[in-house]
Write a protein that holds these residues in place. Structure first.
Motif, mmCIF file in Angstrom:
data_model
loop_
_atom_site.group_PDB
_atom_site.id
_atom_site.type_symbol
_atom_site.label_atom_id
_atom_site.label_comp_id
_atom_site.label_asym_id
_atom_site.label_seq_id
_atom_site.Cartn_x
_atom_site.Cartn_y
_atom_site.Cartn_z
ATOM 1 N N ALA A 112 1.205 -1.056 0.032
ATOM 2 C CA ALA A 112 0.026 0.239 0.003
ATOM 3 C C ALA A 112 0.859 1.109 0.216
ATOM 4 O O ALA A 112 1.737 1.457 0.712
ATOM 5 C CB ALA A 112 -0.840 -0.040 1.041
ATOM 6 N N LEU A 113 0.570 2.182 -0.822
ATOM 7 C CA LEU A 113 1.575 3.274 -1.183
ATOM 8 C C LEU A 113 0.594 4.651 -1.028
ATOM 9 O O LEU A 113 -0.671 4.608 -1.374
ATOM 10 C CB LEU A 113 2.111 3.294 -2.524
ATOM 11 N N VAL A 114 1.449 5.690 -0.542
ATOM 12 C CA VAL A 114 0.752 7.112 -0.943
ATOM 13 C C VAL A 114 1.399 7.752 -1.771
ATOM 14 O O VAL A 114 2.843 7.651 -1.706
ATOM 15 C CB VAL A 114 0.859 8.064 0.496
ATOM 16 N N ILE A 115 1.115 8.174 -3.151
ATOM 17 C CA ILE A 115 1.754 8.812 -4.080
ATOM 18 C C ILE A 115 1.154 10.148 -4.135
ATOM 19 O O ILE A 115 -0.120 10.508 -4.596
ATOM 20 C CB ILE A 115 1.931 7.949 -5.356
ATOM 21 N N PRO A 116 2.129 11.217 -3.911
ATOM 22 C CA PRO A 116 1.513 12.762 -4.095
ATOM 23 C C PRO A 116 1.214 12.984 -5.597
ATOM 24 O O PRO A 116 2.188 12.371 -6.551
ATOM 25 C CB PRO A 116 2.893 13.615 -3.688
ATOM 26 N N THR A 117 0.357 13.817 -5.745
ATOM 27 C CA THR A 117 0.134 14.285 -7.329
ATOM 28 C C THR A 117 -0.234 15.759 -7.381
ATOM 29 O O THR A 117 -0.228 16.308 -6.064
ATOM 30 C CB THR A 117 -1.342 13.764 -7.760
ATOM 31 N N ASN A 118 -0.029 16.389 -8.252
ATOM 32 C CA ASN A 118 -0.196 17.724 -8.642
ATOM 33 C C ASN A 118 -1.460 18.077 -9.373
ATOM 34 O O ASN A 118 -1.451 17.939 -10.611
ATOM 35 C CB ASN A 118 0.928 18.363 -9.157
ATOM 36 N N GLU A 119 -2.947 17.594 -8.993
ATOM 37 C CA GLU A 119 -4.054 17.534 -9.876
ATOM 38 C C GLU A 119 -4.282 18.861 -10.622
ATOM 39 O O GLU A 119 -4.756 18.888 -11.606
ATOM 40 C CB GLU A 119 -5.070 17.178 -8.712
ATOM 41 N N ASP A 120 -3.810 20.280 -9.913
ATOM 42 C CA ASP A 120 -4.155 21.163 -10.588
ATOM 43 C C ASP A 120 -3.470 21.634 -11.688
ATOM 44 O O ASP A 120 -3.818 21.944 -12.688
ATOM 45 C CB ASP A 120 -3.900 22.248 -9.350
ATOM 46 N N PHE A 121 -2.076 21.111 -11.682
ATOM 47 C CA PHE A 121 -1.146 21.112 -12.825
ATOM 48 C C PHE A 121 -1.753 20.270 -13.870
ATOM 49 O O PHE A 121 -1.846 20.584 -15.274
ATOM 50 C CB PHE A 121 0.072 20.891 -12.334
ATOM 51 N N VAL A 122 -2.194 19.097 -13.557
ATOM 52 C CA VAL A 122 -2.534 18.200 -14.827
ATOM 53 C C VAL A 122 -3.722 18.700 -15.350
ATOM 54 O O VAL A 122 -3.952 18.659 -16.595
ATOM 55 C CB VAL A 122 -2.897 16.721 -14.033
ATOM 56 N N ILE A 123 -4.937 19.178 -14.508
ATOM 57 C CA ILE A 123 -5.996 19.857 -14.894
ATOM 58 C C ILE A 123 -5.811 20.774 -15.910
ATOM 59 O O ILE A 123 -6.184 21.159 -17.198
ATOM 60 C CB ILE A 123 -6.962 20.489 -14.027
#
Length: 83
Positions: A62-73
């Protein structure tokens, strides 16, 4: 449908997945039947951009992987408008 032996890991990401220790803890508790065992200290410290493995060594991953959702959108919006 995905068979259990085809699942490599559970990944938590996005706002709640990255930052809500209680939500991740509850989900992993309910997935114990599939071999998930929480590393509580790792799970508590995985927040606000700090990704890590949150399962105990030798158990299902099980992992936590940070994302940059605003940048992707924003990137996808720019790409869409360029077409």
């Amino acid at each position: 449908m995905v068979a259990l032996d085809e699942v490599d890991a559970i990944v938590f990401t996005g706002g709640i997945g990255e930052n809500s220790f209680p939500v991740r803890q509850l989900i992993l508790k309910n997935l114990k039947v599939f071999g998930y065992r929480e590393d509580e200290s790792g799970n508590k410290s995985a927040r606000f951009g700090k990704g890590r493995v949150i399962s105990q060594s030798g158990t299902t991953l099980a992992l936590v992987i940070p994302t940059n959702e605003d940048f992707v959108i924003a990137s996808q919006a720019v790409e869409f408008t360029d077409k």
